[in-house]
Every structure is written in structure tokens, then in C-alpha cells.
Motif scaffolding. Structure first.
Motif, mmCIF file in Angstrom:
data_model
loop_
_atom_site.group_PDB
_atom_site.id
_atom_site.type_symbol
_atom_site.label_atom_id
_atom_site.label_comp_id
_atom_site.label_asym_id
_atom_site.label_seq_id
_atom_site.Cartn_x
_atom_site.Cartn_y
_atom_site.Cartn_z
ATOM 1 N N LEU A 111 -70.685 31.875 33.902
ATOM 2 C CA LEU A 111 -71.110 31.204 32.675
ATOM 3 C C LEU A 111 -71.289 29.699 32.870
ATOM 4 C CD1 LEU A 111 -68.678 33.075 30.256
ATOM 5 C CD2 LEU A 111 -71.172 33.279 30.235
ATOM 6 N N THR A 112 -71.105 29.220 34.081
ATOM 7 C CA THR A 112 -71.076 27.780 34.337
ATOM 8 C C THR A 112 -72.275 27.042 33.752
ATOM 9 O OG1 THR A 112 -69.774 28.068 36.363
ATOM 10 C CG2 THR A 112 -70.979 26.002 36.116
ATOM 11 N N ASP A 113 -73.471 27.429 34.122
ATOM 12 C CA ASP A 113 -74.655 26.676 33.699
ATOM 13 C C ASP A 113 -74.917 26.802 32.205
ATOM 14 O OD1 ASP A 113 -76.151 25.769 36.394
ATOM 15 O OD2 ASP A 113 -75.179 27.695 36.705
ATOM 16 N N VAL A 114 -74.895 28.017 31.688
ATOM 17 C CA VAL A 114 -75.236 28.212 30.281
ATOM 18 C C VAL A 114 -74.177 27.615 29.362
ATOM 19 C CG1 VAL A 114 -74.163 30.505 30.065
ATOM 20 C CG2 VAL A 114 -76.083 29.872 28.587
ATOM 21 N N PHE A 115 -72.907 27.652 29.759
ATOM 22 C CA PHE A 115 -71.873 27.100 28.889
ATOM 23 C C PHE A 115 -71.906 25.574 28.864
ATOM 24 C CE2 PHE A 115 -68.258 30.201 27.645
ATOM 25 C CZ PHE A 115 -69.178 30.972 26.953
ATOM 26 N N LYS A 116 -72.362 24.953 29.938
ATOM 27 C CA LYS A 116 -72.515 23.496 29.897
ATOM 28 C C LYS A 116 -73.552 23.124 28.844
ATOM 29 C CE LYS A 116 -71.097 22.509 34.655
ATOM 30 N NZ LYS A 116 -71.536 22.061 36.011
ATOM 31 N N THR A 161 -77.973 36.602 36.300
ATOM 32 C CA THR A 161 -78.025 35.235 35.782
ATOM 33 C C THR A 161 -77.676 34.200 36.842
ATOM 34 O OG1 THR A 161 -75.754 35.512 34.988
ATOM 35 C CG2 THR A 161 -77.534 35.914 33.409
ATOM 36 N N ASP A 162 -76.803 34.549 37.772
ATOM 37 C CA ASP A 162 -76.455 33.605 38.840
ATOM 38 C C ASP A 162 -77.618 33.416 39.800
ATOM 39 O OD1 ASP A 162 -73.481 32.823 38.589
ATOM 40 O OD2 ASP A 162 -73.501 34.968 38.201
ATOM 41 N N TRP A 191 -68.815 30.860 16.925
ATOM 42 C CA TRP A 191 -70.143 30.256 17.145
ATOM 43 C C TRP A 191 -70.882 30.918 18.293
ATOM 44 C CZ3 TRP A 191 -72.200 27.445 21.299
ATOM 45 C CH2 TRP A 191 -73.413 26.787 21.036
ATOM 46 N N LEU A 192 -70.156 31.426 19.278
ATOM 47 C CA LEU A 192 -70.786 32.059 20.428
ATOM 48 C C LEU A 192 -71.597 33.299 20.043
ATOM 49 C CD1 LEU A 192 -67.898 31.763 23.067
ATOM 50 C CD2 LEU A 192 -70.039 30.452 23.007
ATOM 51 N N SER A 193 -71.354 33.835 18.867
ATOM 52 C CA SER A 193 -72.112 35.005 18.397
ATOM 53 C C SER A 193 -73.229 34.621 17.430
ATOM 54 C CB SER A 193 -71.162 36.000 17.714
ATOM 55 O OG SER A 193 -70.242 36.547 18.651
ATOM 56 N N THR A 194 -73.402 33.334 17.171
ATOM 57 C CA THR A 194 -74.453 32.897 16.246
ATOM 58 C C THR A 194 -75.820 32.965 16.921
ATOM 59 O OG1 THR A 194 -74.285 30.569 16.914
ATOM 60 C CG2 THR A 194 -72.852 31.334 15.105
ATOM 61 N N PRO A 195 -76.890 33.006 16.140
ATOM 62 C CA PRO A 195 -78.236 33.047 16.716
ATOM 63 C C PRO A 195 -78.512 31.909 17.698
ATOM 64 C CG PRO A 195 -78.342 33.585 14.389
ATOM 65 C CD PRO A 195 -76.930 33.158 14.659
ATOM 66 N N GLU A 196 -78.019 30.709 17.392
ATOM 67 C CA GLU A 196 -78.259 29.573 18.286
ATOM 68 C C GLU A 196 -77.631 29.797 19.656
ATOM 69 O OE1 GLU A 196 -77.444 24.743 18.665
ATOM 70 O OE2 GLU A 196 -76.638 25.862 16.966
ATOM 71 N N ALA A 197 -76.363 30.198 19.670
ATOM 72 C CA ALA A 197 -75.678 30.427 20.940
ATOM 73 C C ALA A 197 -76.263 31.628 21.668
ATOM 74 C CB ALA A 197 -74.180 30.648 20.690
ATOM 75 N N GLN A 198 -76.608 32.669 20.931
ATOM 76 C CA GLN A 198 -77.179 33.857 21.551
ATOM 77 C C GLN A 198 -78.525 33.553 22.207
ATOM 78 O OE1 GLN A 198 -75.963 37.273 21.832
ATOM 79 N NE2 GLN A 198 -74.162 35.958 21.638
ATOM 80 N N LYS A 199 -79.300 32.672 21.598
ATOM 81 C CA LYS A 199 -80.577 32.293 22.199
ATOM 82 C C LYS A 199 -80.355 31.576 23.532
ATOM 83 C CE LYS A 199 -85.012 30.018 21.347
ATOM 84 N NZ LYS A 199 -85.093 29.462 22.702
ATOM 85 N N ASP A 238 -81.747 33.047 26.937
ATOM 86 C CA ASP A 238 -82.668 32.222 27.715
ATOM 87 C C ASP A 238 -82.184 32.084 29.160
ATOM 88 O OD1 ASP A 238 -84.310 31.890 25.563
ATOM 89 O OD2 ASP A 238 -83.676 29.828 25.103
ATOM 90 N N ALA A 239 -80.867 32.175 29.349
ATOM 91 C CA ALA A 239 -80.285 32.083 30.687
ATOM 92 C C ALA A 239 -80.275 33.425 31.404
ATOM 93 C CB ALA A 239 -78.860 31.534 30.599
#
Length: 274
Positions: free
Chosen positions: A65-70, A212-213, A256-264, A268-269
């Protein structure tokens, strides 16, 4: 003094007393803000514009999750001014050990449900926020012409895998065993990023990593797809930690991790919907 004058004076005195009381209450609330009080009164005055309590959060998260979580952390901080999210990335088994040893943190996200299930005494109820698939990572241009899982059994190839106790290592072992393919890795790594690094540096001809990696290093590696019928689905559960000193803020971030914004951001990753 006339009755009307006395009445007006009484009203002025009462109004002054009420104003003084209100000022005292506001001052008390201000003191709560400066002390970081998480009581009901303090929580209201320390909320961000979106309603999430402000806090400095530490989140333990799987290496994949390194890149997407940043990116997600920056988005969350922008949406919640006054909140700072610091991530600590490692293999899920390492994160579990940190939790069991009492490492100060507020939330946990692992790359498998098995690891999270083993921490039920330490976490809130987990929620799966994403899924992932495996691919075979090879050097750029796939110089060894690897086409499928069976090719990894070639003893002339230098294949690197994650250790069996690591989620991606366990998933890899699962898909290889299902196809009755025996692979003798030149090394077993502590997390998926270490596997990817070996391939990137040319120290291995191939390795099994998450899709994803591989997508984070398209200029250095090629990704060979593994058919769904032969693949494994990795699930990523997120949960608050019971030792968190910012329980409400941690719960807000996990939600928030389950919201549309975070899911997008996750999709995307290259992550799949939960």
C-alpha cells in the motif's frame, strides 16, 4: 427611581450576568482546545471542516500500500485540515508483531484477513477496503521469455518469492501448490517490495508480486498475468487499534478508506473493489 427604571436596571444587570457567563463558558472551551481534550465539549471544537476529529494519526500498513497510501494520506489531510497521517509500512506479519508488542499506533491495514483475524483482541471490527491479484514480475522486456507459472519451475531461472509467513508469499505458495508446480527460490523476502526490488535490480529473473506493485515499476519490470482460475485474491482489511489515543479520529480515517474518494485512489492504483 420609578418602577420602569428599576425594571430596566434589573434587565441590564441580568443581561450583563448572562454575557459574563457565556464568556466564561467560551473561555473554558478554548482551554479544552489547547489541551487537546477529547471530551464531548472539546471534540466539537477540535473537529475538522468535515466533522472528523483533528489528530496526529499513525497507521501501520502493508508494504503493497506504500504508494497509494502516500497519495491517500495527502488527500485525507487536505480534506481534514489539522490532521496529520503518518504511515509505517512493512510486511503484514511484521505489523502484527508490532501491534502485539504494543507499538504506539492508531490503525492497521494488512494484506490478508488471516493476519488481521489473529489480532482480534487488539483491534476494532475490520473492514475490507480493497482486493488485489498476483502477477509474475520479470526484468524489463522479459529477457527469459517467461510466459506462465510453470516456467518458474525451471532450475536455470533465479526466482525470488516472499517468505511463507508473508501474505504475498502465502498466496504465491497457494497458487503454485494448486498447479503442482515446485519452485526453488534463490531467496525468500520479508515483504513484497523486497521481492520487486530483487527483480528490478536484476538479482532475480522473476518473482511473484501483487499486480499493484508491478504497476509502480513499469519502467523496470514486466508483469506477466496469471489467469484468474490459477490466481489468488488478496483482501485488505483495515481496523482501528484499541490502544489508540485518538479513537474517534482513527475510526474516521478507517471509515474514509471506504468512501468513493478513497476507493477511486485505490482503484486508480490497480486495486480491485472490496
Amino acid at each position: 427611581m420609578s418602577l420602569s427604571s428599576r425594571t430596566a436596571a434589573v434587565r441590564r444587570t441580568a443581561a450583563a450576568a448572562l454575557a459574563a457567563a457565556l464568556l466564561a463558558t467560551l473561555a473554558a472551551c478554548g482551554d479544552s482546545d489547547s489541551d487537546g481534550d477529547d471530551s464531548d465539549t472539546g471534540a466539537k471544537s477540535t473537529e475538522s471542516a468535515t466533522g472528523a476529529p483533528k489528530a496526529d494519526l499513525t497507521v501501520l500498513a502493508a508494504s503493497s500500500l506504500t504508494d497509494v497510501f502516500k497519495t491517500a494520506g495527502a488527500a485525507y489531510e487536505k480534506e481534514n485540515p489539522g490532521t496529520k497521517v503518518t504511515f509505517s509500512f512493512a510486511g503484514s506479519q511484521e505489523l502484527a508483531a508490532q501491534v502485539q508488542q504494543g507499538a504506539p499506533a492508531d490503525a492497521l491495514v494488512t494484506a490478508d484477513t488471516k493476519t488481521m483475524d489473529g489480532l482480534k483482541a487488539d483491534t476494532g471490527t475490520p473492514t475490507v477496503i480493497a482486493k488485489n491479484r498476483l502477477v509474475i514480475a520479470t526484468g524489463e522486456g522479459n529477457p527469459e521469455k517467461i510466459e506462465n507459472l510453470k516456467d518458474l519451475a525451471d532450475t536455470n531461472l533465479k526466482v525470488v518469492l516472499a517468505a511463507p509467513e508473508v501474505p504475498v508469499g502465502r498466496y504465491g505458495e497457494q497458487v503454485l501448490d494448486a498447479q503442482k508446480i515446485e519452485v526453488k527460490p534463490v531467496s525468500e523476502e520479508p515483504n513484497v517490495r523486497a521481492v520487486l526490488s530483487k527483480v528490478e535490480l536484476g538479482e532475480a529473473d522473476a518473482g511473484i508480486v501483487y499486480k499493484t506493485d508491478a504497476a509502480t515499476a513499469t519502467d523496470k519490470v514486466d508483469a506477466i498475468e496469471i489467469p484468474d482460475a490459477q490466481n489468488a485474491v488478496a483482501e485488505y482489511p483495515a481496523a482501528t487499534l484499541k490502544t489508540s489515543e485518538h479513537a474517534e479520529a482513527a475510526a474516521a480515517f478507517v471509515a474514509w478508506l471506504s468512501t468513493p474518494e478513497a476507493q477511486k485512489l485505490l482503484q486508480d492504483a490497480g486495486f480491485q473493489q472490496p
